[in-house]
Design an enzyme around this catalytic site. Structure first.
Site, PDB file in Angstrom:
ATOM      1  N   TYR A   1      -5.370  -1.690  42.328  1.00  0.00           N
ATOM      2  CA  TYR A   1      -4.946  -2.336  41.082  1.00  0.00           C
ATOM      3  C   TYR A   1      -3.523  -2.880  41.208  1.00  0.00           C
ATOM      4  O   TYR A   1      -3.061  -3.593  40.327  1.00  0.00           O
ATOM      5  CB  TYR A   1      -5.067  -1.344  39.914  1.00  0.00           C
ATOM      6  CG  TYR A   1      -6.501  -0.896  39.722  1.00  0.00           C
ATOM      7  CD1 TYR A   1      -7.402  -1.693  39.028  1.00  0.00           C
ATOM      8  CD2 TYR A   1      -6.981   0.279  40.312  1.00  0.00           C
ATOM      9  CE1 TYR A   1      -8.737  -1.319  38.903  1.00  0.00           C
ATOM     10  CE2 TYR A   1      -8.308   0.665  40.197  1.00  0.00           C
ATOM     11  CZ  TYR A   1      -9.178  -0.147  39.492  1.00  0.00           C
ATOM     12  OH  TYR A   1     -10.504   0.208  39.386  1.00  0.00           O
TER      13      TYR A   1
ATOM     14  N   GLU B   1     -22.761   9.523  57.053  1.00  0.00           N
ATOM     15  CA  GLU B   1     -22.946   8.380  56.150  1.00  0.00           C
ATOM     16  C   GLU B   1     -22.529   7.079  56.845  1.00  0.00           C
ATOM     17  O   GLU B   1     -23.171   6.042  56.695  1.00  0.00           O
ATOM     18  CB  GLU B   1     -22.112   8.554  54.862  1.00  0.00           C
ATOM     19  CG  GLU B   1     -22.561   9.688  53.952  1.00  0.00           C
ATOM     20  CD  GLU B   1     -23.782   9.325  53.114  1.00  0.00           C
ATOM     21  OE1 GLU B   1     -24.302   8.213  53.259  1.00  0.00           O
ATOM     22  OE2 GLU B   1     -24.217  10.185  52.324  1.00  0.00           O
TER      23      GLU B   1
ATOM     24  N   ARG C   1     -13.897   4.405  34.188  1.00  0.00           N
ATOM     25  CA  ARG C   1     -15.024   4.591  33.257  1.00  0.00           C
ATOM     26  C   ARG C   1     -14.572   4.299  31.830  1.00  0.00           C
ATOM     27  O   ARG C   1     -15.356   3.820  31.013  1.00  0.00           O
ATOM     28  CB  ARG C   1     -15.611   5.995  33.416  1.00  0.00           C
ATOM     29  CG  ARG C   1     -16.264   6.175  34.791  1.00  0.00           C
ATOM     30  CD  ARG C   1     -16.782   7.583  35.012  1.00  0.00           C
ATOM     31  NE  ARG C   1     -17.161   7.791  36.413  1.00  0.00           N
ATOM     32  CZ  ARG C   1     -17.469   8.971  36.924  1.00  0.00           C
ATOM     33  NH1 ARG C   1     -17.470  10.045  36.168  1.00  0.00           N
ATOM     34  NH2 ARG C   1     -17.780   9.069  38.204  1.00  0.00           N
TER      35      ARG C   1
ATOM     36  N   SER D   1      -8.764   4.122  40.212  1.00  0.00           N
ATOM     37  CA  SER D   1      -8.061   4.092  38.928  1.00  0.00           C
ATOM     38  C   SER D   1      -7.218   5.332  38.675  1.00  0.00           C
ATOM     39  O   SER D   1      -6.081   5.227  38.201  1.00  0.00           O
ATOM     40  CB  SER D   1      -9.080   3.899  37.803  1.00  0.00           C
ATOM     41  OG  SER D   1     -10.050   4.933  37.819  1.00  0.00           O
TER      42      SER D   1
ATOM     43  N   LYS E   1     -22.271  13.115  38.918  1.00  0.00           N
ATOM     44  CA  LYS E   1     -22.767  12.270  40.005  1.00  0.00           C
ATOM     45  C   LYS E   1     -22.869  13.031  41.333  1.00  0.00           C
ATOM     46  O   LYS E   1     -22.928  12.437  42.407  1.00  0.00           O
ATOM     47  CB  LYS E   1     -21.877  11.024  40.129  1.00  0.00           C
ATOM     48  CG  LYS E   1     -21.867  10.163  38.858  1.00  0.00           C
ATOM     49  CD  LYS E   1     -21.252   8.778  39.071  1.00  0.00           C
ATOM     50  CE  LYS E   1     -21.388   7.914  37.812  1.00  0.00           C
ATOM     51  NZ  LYS E   1     -20.926   6.524  38.013  1.00  0.00           N
TER      52      LYS E   1
ATOM     53  N   LYS F   1     -18.153   7.702  49.533  1.00  0.00           N
ATOM     54  CA  LYS F   1     -17.682   7.693  48.157  1.00  0.00           C
ATOM     55  C   LYS F   1     -17.849   9.100  47.600  1.00  0.00           C
ATOM     56  O   LYS F   1     -18.973   9.604  47.488  1.00  0.00           O
ATOM     57  CB  LYS F   1     -18.480   6.693  47.324  1.00  0.00           C
ATOM     58  CG  LYS F   1     -18.073   6.714  45.854  1.00  0.00           C
ATOM     59  CD  LYS F   1     -18.726   5.609  45.068  1.00  0.00           C
ATOM     60  CE  LYS F   1     -18.344   5.677  43.614  1.00  0.00           C
ATOM     61  NZ  LYS F   1     -18.935   4.596  42.833  1.00  0.00           N
TER      62      LYS F   1
ATOM     63  N   LYS G   1     -13.543   6.144  49.565  1.00  0.00           N
ATOM     64  CA  LYS G   1     -13.132   6.106  48.160  1.00  0.00           C
ATOM     65  C   LYS G   1     -13.215   7.494  47.564  1.00  0.00           C
ATOM     66  O   LYS G   1     -14.246   8.139  47.737  1.00  0.00           O
ATOM     67  CB  LYS G   1     -14.065   5.159  47.420  1.00  0.00           C
ATOM     68  CG  LYS G   1     -13.865   5.106  45.935  1.00  0.00           C
ATOM     69  CD  LYS G   1     -14.926   4.245  45.306  1.00  0.00           C
ATOM     70  CE  LYS G   1     -14.782   4.330  43.809  1.00  0.00           C
ATOM     71  NZ  LYS G   1     -15.798   3.628  43.106  1.00  0.00           N
TER      72      LYS G   1
END
Ligand code: PBG
Length: 314
Positions: free
Chosen positions: A297, A217, A189, A258, A201, A179, A232
């Site tokens: 979505y 990872e 958000r 998004s 982040k 991610k 992602k």
């Protein structure tokens, strides 16, 4: 005859945003294809999706500011409307649907971060027990698959062990493995009012410049017991999807996020791109790159398109 890739509705996962209340179905201006639903309206939406052949859902709660604190305690509280909603949804639809939940502190955290914040730092090891509690609460609520999206180190092993010792060995883990710290999460958000109050982040999400780190990872998540490895965002990271698919045997998930969706919607709204062509092409290309389970979505929209029914947002 020679088509190499197919895209089935079974590959698709529809994200749904939940708000507390009744009769709510609100639009989100930066994400015109998505809506926030109260439970009653969400039950109707899920039934519509099932009728179209979409049966996989990932849920996200919009939490009132008053319920947020430093340790995300509402995330595992008995009166949590999100957990109660999952219970109701599962009671109504049972095995006809797969219900997935995000595991991360940000919707519940007064600091807006995915982990516990102290003096401006995100503390990895203090966060793990909180994620464990959240995971158990979600498994108890009836979620089939948990998606740790927090990017803390060691959380997959920690959650897996906790689930197993609490009788939830059948609850799967879809790990947000690679991610990235991406600017493409903006509309999400907005939808949940979950942006970090301070800082960014970068200390836990991955650097978009890194590919070898994604392999590392993935190795860790694989060993720690993840059932799916997720990349992602999706479109800017097709090379990461490809390399994980080649090197690992676990199913590969991707989150078409998004911001990716918003870019496409904006161009369509301006008449610059043809929706009926560009939306299916986008999803097919993600499949071709190696995605098994695709969070998008556009899941319901793709099903509508396949059924020759009109889009619900244009
Ligand atoms: C929370 C979470 C985020 C998304 C999914 N889970 C936001 C973030 O990490 O800041 C983004 C999804 C999207 O943009 O569609 N940990």
């Amino acid at each position: 005859m020679v088509k190499e890739t197919t895209l089935s509705l079974n590959n698709l996962i529809q994200p749904l945003f939940l708000v507390d209340g009744n009769q709510i179905k609100e639009t989100i201006s930066s994400l015109p294809v998505a809506k926030r639903f109260s439970l009653d309206m969400m039950l109707v939406e899920i039934q519509e999706c099932i009728n179209l052949g979409i049966v996989n859902f990932i849920l996200f709660p919009s939490i009132p500011e008053a319920k947020k604190d430093k340790i995300a305690s509402y995330s595992y509280s008995e009166d949590n409307f999100y957990l109660q909603a999952a219970n109701t949804i599962k009671a109504q639809f049972g095995a006809a649907i797969i219900l997935i939940s995000d595991v991360a502190m940000d919707p519940y955290n007064i600091d807006g971060h995915d982990g516990y914040v102290e003096d401006g730092k995100i503390l990895n090891d203090v966060t793990l027990p909180i994620l464990n509690k959240m995971a158990i609460a979600q498994a108890e609520a009836g979620f089939d698959i948990l998606g740790p999206s927090d990017m803390m180190d060691g959380r997959i092993g920690s959650i897996r062990e906790r689930l197993d010792t609490h009788g939830f060995s059948d609850t799967s883990i879809m790990s947000y493995t690679a991610k990235y710290c991406s600017a493409l999460y903006g509309p999400f958000r907005d939808a949940l009012d979950s942006a970090p109050k301070a800082g960014d982040k970068k200390t836990y999400q991955m650097d978009p410049a890194n590919k070898r780190e994604a392999l590392f990872e993935a190795q860790l998540d694989d060993i720690e017991g993840a059932d799916f490895l997720m990349v992602k965002p999706a479109l800017h990271y097709l090379d990461i999807i490809h390399v994980l698919k080649e090197k690992f045997t676990k199913p590969i998930a991707a989150y078409h996020v998004s911001g990716e969706c918003a870019m496409l919607c904006a161009a369509v709204q301006n008449g610059w791109l043809n929706y009926q062509h560009v939306m299916p092409e986008t999803l097919m290309c993600l499949r071709r790159a190696g995605v098994d389970a695709l969070i998008t979505y556009f899941a319901k929209e793709y099903a509508l398109f396949q059924a020759n029914k009109p889009s619900e947002w244009i």
